[in-house]
Each structure stands twice: as structure tokens, then as C-alpha cells.
Motif scaffolding. Sequence first.
Motif, PDB file in Angstrom:
ATOM      1  N   UNK A 268       0.866 -27.424 -45.920  1.00 31.33           N
ATOM      2  CA  UNK A 268      -0.215 -27.642 -44.917  1.00 31.33           C
ATOM      3  C   UNK A 268      -1.517 -27.459 -45.355  1.00 31.33           C
ATOM      4  N   UNK A 269      -2.454 -28.159 -44.735  1.00 32.31           N
ATOM      5  CA  UNK A 269      -3.885 -27.863 -45.138  1.00 32.31           C
ATOM      6  C   UNK A 269      -4.694 -27.596 -43.961  1.00 32.31           C
ATOM      7  N   UNK A 270      -5.799 -27.003 -44.056  1.00 33.29           N
ATOM      8  CA  UNK A 270      -6.778 -26.441 -43.039  1.00 33.29           C
ATOM      9  C   UNK A 270      -6.239 -25.434 -42.446  1.00 33.29           C
ATOM     10  N   UNK A 271      -5.446 -24.489 -42.570  1.00 33.04           N
ATOM     11  CA  UNK A 271      -4.249 -23.510 -41.420  1.00 33.04           C
ATOM     12  C   UNK A 271      -5.509 -22.591 -40.642  1.00 33.04           C
ATOM     13  N   UNK A 272      -6.384 -23.136 -39.827  1.00 29.86           N
ATOM     14  CA  UNK A 272      -7.130 -22.429 -39.094  1.00 29.86           C
ATOM     15  C   UNK A 272      -6.448 -21.609 -38.014  1.00 29.86           C
ATOM     16  N   UNK A 273      -5.349 -22.252 -37.589  1.00 26.81           N
ATOM     17  CA  UNK A 273      -4.370 -21.372 -36.641  1.00 26.81           C
ATOM     18  C   UNK A 273      -3.924 -20.068 -37.061  1.00 26.81           C
ATOM     19  N   UNK A 274      -3.785 -19.906 -38.429  1.00 28.25           N
ATOM     20  CA  UNK A 274      -3.594 -18.604 -39.213  1.00 28.25           C
ATOM     21  C   UNK A 274      -4.887 -17.654 -39.347  1.00 28.25           C
ATOM     22  N   UNK A 275      -5.873 -18.438 -39.197  1.00 30.35           N
ATOM     23  CA  UNK A 275      -7.084 -17.329 -39.762  1.00 30.35           C
ATOM     24  C   UNK A 275      -7.952 -17.133 -38.474  1.00 30.35           C
ATOM     25  N   UNK A 276      -7.769 -17.839 -37.417  1.00 25.07           N
ATOM     26  CA  UNK A 276      -8.770 -17.693 -36.150  1.00 25.07           C
ATOM     27  C   UNK A 276      -8.317 -16.462 -35.557  1.00 25.07           C
ATOM     28  N   UNK A 277      -7.221 -15.502 -35.744  1.00 22.47           N
ATOM     29  CA  UNK A 277      -6.845 -14.322 -35.334  1.00 22.47           C
ATOM     30  C   UNK A 277      -7.636 -13.147 -35.749  1.00 22.47           C
ATOM     31  N   UNK A 278      -8.390 -13.704 -37.068  1.00 22.88           N
ATOM     32  CA  UNK A 278      -9.061 -12.220 -37.801  1.00 22.88           C
ATOM     33  C   UNK A 278     -10.670 -12.560 -37.533  1.00 22.88           C
ATOM     34  N   UNK A 279     -10.847 -13.319 -36.753  1.00 17.57           N
ATOM     35  CA  UNK A 279     -12.345 -13.481 -36.419  1.00 17.57           C
ATOM     36  C   UNK A 279     -12.735 -12.377 -35.305  1.00 17.57           C
ATOM     37  N   UNK A 280     -13.941 -11.701 -35.740  1.00 19.67           N
ATOM     38  CA  UNK A 280     -14.282 -10.552 -34.837  1.00 19.67           C
ATOM     39  C   UNK A 280     -15.189 -11.007 -33.818  1.00 19.67           C
ATOM     40  N   UNK A 281     -15.880 -11.994 -34.068  1.00 24.28           N
ATOM     41  CA  UNK A 281     -17.273 -12.353 -33.310  1.00 24.28           C
ATOM     42  C   UNK A 281     -16.459 -13.078 -31.997  1.00 24.28           C
ATOM     43  N   UNK A 282     -17.388 -12.987 -31.026  1.00 27.81           N
ATOM     44  CA  UNK A 282     -17.052 -13.950 -29.874  1.00 27.81           C
ATOM     45  C   UNK A 282     -17.054 -15.374 -30.145  1.00 27.81           C
ATOM     46  N   UNK A 283     -16.144 -15.915 -29.464  1.00 27.01           N
ATOM     47  CA  UNK A 283     -15.638 -17.491 -29.810  1.00 27.01           C
ATOM     48  C   UNK A 283     -15.609 -18.189 -28.666  1.00 27.01           C
ATOM     49  N   UNK A 284     -16.368 -19.324 -28.593  1.00 29.85           N
ATOM     50  CA  UNK A 284     -16.269 -20.257 -27.367  1.00 29.85           C
ATOM     51  C   UNK A 284     -15.797 -21.482 -28.149  1.00 29.85           C
ATOM     52  N   UNK A 285     -14.577 -21.891 -27.331  1.00 27.07           N
ATOM     53  CA  UNK A 285     -13.787 -23.093 -27.755  1.00 27.07           C
ATOM     54  C   UNK A 285     -14.133 -24.297 -26.921  1.00 27.07           C
ATOM     55  N   UNK A 286     -14.363 -25.618 -27.449  1.00 29.71           N
ATOM     56  CA  UNK A 286     -14.881 -26.710 -26.430  1.00 29.71           C
ATOM     57  C   UNK A 286     -13.887 -27.800 -27.042  1.00 29.71           C
ATOM     58  N   UNK A 287     -13.289 -28.576 -25.851  1.00 27.43           N
ATOM     59  CA  UNK A 287     -12.386 -29.709 -26.512  1.00 27.43           C
ATOM     60  C   UNK A 287     -12.138 -30.601 -25.244  1.00 27.43           C
TER      61      UNK A 287
ATOM     62  N   UNK B  28     -13.372 -20.906 -22.143  1.00 27.19           N
ATOM     63  CA  UNK B  28     -13.538 -22.219 -22.847  1.00 27.19           C
ATOM     64  C   UNK B  28     -14.194 -23.107 -21.999  1.00 27.19           C
ATOM     65  N   UNK B  29     -14.549 -24.164 -22.667  1.00 25.96           N
ATOM     66  CA  UNK B  29     -15.010 -25.562 -21.931  1.00 25.96           C
ATOM     67  C   UNK B  29     -14.033 -26.840 -22.259  1.00 25.96           C
ATOM     68  N   UNK B  30     -13.096 -26.896 -21.348  1.00 26.71           N
ATOM     69  CA  UNK B  30     -12.273 -28.184 -21.384  1.00 26.71           C
ATOM     70  C   UNK B  30     -12.902 -29.270 -20.562  1.00 26.71           C
ATOM     71  N   UNK B  31     -13.398 -30.283 -21.346  1.00 27.14           N
ATOM     72  CA  UNK B  31     -14.048 -31.109 -20.459  1.00 27.14           C
ATOM     73  C   UNK B  31     -13.342 -32.466 -20.296  1.00 27.14           C
ATOM     74  N   UNK B  32     -13.099 -32.479 -18.857  1.00 24.59           N
ATOM     75  CA  UNK B  32     -12.173 -33.476 -18.431  1.00 24.59           C
ATOM     76  C   UNK B  32     -12.452 -34.855 -18.818  1.00 24.59           C
ATOM     77  N   UNK B  33     -11.529 -35.635 -19.241  1.00 21.82           N
ATOM     78  CA  UNK B  33     -11.790 -36.937 -19.677  1.00 21.82           C
ATOM     79  C   UNK B  33     -12.733 -37.236 -20.685  1.00 21.82           C
ATOM     80  N   UNK B  34     -13.074 -36.325 -21.388  1.00 17.64           N
ATOM     81  CA  UNK B  34     -13.758 -36.398 -22.734  1.00 17.64           C
ATOM     82  C   UNK B  34     -12.839 -36.841 -24.072  1.00 17.64           C
ATOM     83  N   UNK B  35     -13.159 -37.679 -24.761  1.00 17.60           N
ATOM     84  CA  UNK B  35     -12.449 -37.897 -26.165  1.00 17.60           C
ATOM     85  C   UNK B  35     -12.956 -37.225 -27.221  1.00 17.60           C
ATOM     86  N   UNK B  36     -12.809 -37.448 -28.400  1.00 18.39           N
ATOM     87  CA  UNK B  36     -13.191 -36.701 -29.571  1.00 18.39           C
ATOM     88  C   UNK B  36     -14.598 -36.962 -30.015  1.00 18.39           C
ATOM     89  N   UNK B  37     -15.487 -37.956 -29.465  1.00 17.56           N
ATOM     90  CA  UNK B  37     -16.595 -38.121 -29.773  1.00 17.56           C
ATOM     91  C   UNK B  37     -17.651 -38.330 -28.805  1.00 17.56           C
TER      92      UNK B  37
END
Length: 306
Positions: free
Chosen positions: A231-250, A275-284
Amino acid sequence: MFSISELCCMFCCPPCPGPIAAKLAFQPPEPTYKLTPADDANVKYNLHLFERAEWQYSERDKSKVESFFTRTSRGNLITCIYVRCSRNAKYTLLFSHGNAVDLGQMSSFYISLGTQLNCNIFGYDYSGYGMSGGKPSEKNLYADIEAAWQALRNRYNNQVPKTTAVSEQNDIDVRFNISPETIILYGQSIGTVPTVDLATKHEVGAVILHSPLMSGLRVVFRNTKRTWFFDAFPSIDKVSKVKSPVLVIHGTDDEVIDFSHGIGIYERCPKAVEPLWVEGAGHNDVELHSQYFERLKRFLSIELVK
């Protein structure tokens, strides 16, 4: 469940991380800018934007943008820009942009973002994007952001330039105090990959993950539940090691990186905020929704100062 053809592809002839990365992410556009030396020492450069960059501000505003090159540990010379949007900015955003754009196209957005959030913005182009040398690859992504981090820390921390002409022209204080706790890592789409990686190595003021992906294989095969060796870009296995506050937007209707990736990343963050889940928003188009800037302002001005 996987189809028979998908299983055969994965286990009989599993792909390498490099081809997965290339297929998923790396589509550098035709450069929308160029840099020309502004001094004999080649320390600073003038930024020239092509029409395709769609610059939305005046020539005077362009003087807020300082451009230069820095070299990565893998030998590539990459483009960096520092956008001074505020004279009393508490934070600097180290921004890792999405796919199929370069710094020329992002420059107007950086000014808009920094002005609204009262932040300064440090951006860079990945290897093979814009005027950055080398070729795009996963390993280069990690080296690129580390070089950008070092350039931001070394070039601007506690520096007072010999001339204050830029400050006087733009009414912006050019005295800097950029320490790790005043740096916010902002990654968008493919830019969340190097952002997460850097955040596991340095404790920073905060991390913003905009339309993040859990891993490359999970984008292609949505039912993938574990990270395979290829696999490439395995962020899911790394993000648990992040010690800073994290805001996820999607965006909930993201057609490129499914909304489930944002949820998966959010659930793995030890210090995730609401988190911020933007209802109806796409990728861009997440940035076009009013709650985008509202949520960022609340995160920076309220939640991070508690």
C-alpha cells in the motif's frame, strides 16, 4: 467484499507503492508561474504568474509573496513561497496543496485564507510540480515537506531583514517569531499524506487535514480494512502518533476520496477536535461553503487558545 479480479490483482500480482501513488495522485499541471533571481546571491526570487494562475489581486499584493528555492534530502530543488498576510499573525500555516495544482494557482487562495484567518502562509511545490525539480513520488513527498519545514524554521525565525521597505509598503511587520507551537500544518487531499508524516515527527501548534485519505489502496478498493505491505500513503497507520490537536474537514459527497476516509482518520486521532463534515460538498468545493471559514476561525481563535 472484493471481486475475484480484485483479489487476483492484489495477491497474485500485488502492485508496488510507487505505481499506486502515481496512479492515484501525481498529476502535476503545466507550470503556472516562473521565478527569476531578485539578487545576485540567488537568495530571493521574483514571482511571475502566468494567466493560468488566475491571480485575483493587485501587483502591490504580489509583493507580499516571497519566493525562493530550497533543497531536499533527496537532492531536489523545490519552490517555496512565504505569504505575509498579517502584521500581527500568531500562526503560520505550512500548507501542502492538493493534486493537479501548483503554487501559482494556489497563491490567490493563500492570500484569501491568510487574510481571513489572520495567519501567514508558507507553501511549497512537491518535486515535479511547478518549478520544483525531480519527479513526484511518495518518498519525495516526505522529503519535500521536511525541507519546507526546515526552510520555514531556519529562514524566518526571529529574523529582522536589513530593509523594512516591504514592511512599509504593505504595512506588515517583517519581524518573525516562528517556533513549532506557532506553526499549523495544513494538508489538503494528497497534501494530507506528507502533513501527517511530518506531524508524527514534530509536535506543532495544530494540524488541519482537509479531505484526507486513509491509504492509497483504500481509495481504489473501498472495502480494504487493513494496510497491505504494497500500500501507499498509509496515513491511517501514522495519524494515531500525532500529538498535536487535529481538525479534520471532509465533504460528505466527495467523489474522489470517499467521506469514509475523513471519518476513519478522525477516529484514529488522539487529540482530534470536533470535525467539520460539509454536507453536500465534493472534493474541490469545500472552501465555497460558509462553514469552512467559520470552523477554521473558531479552531484557531478559540479552541487553540484554551
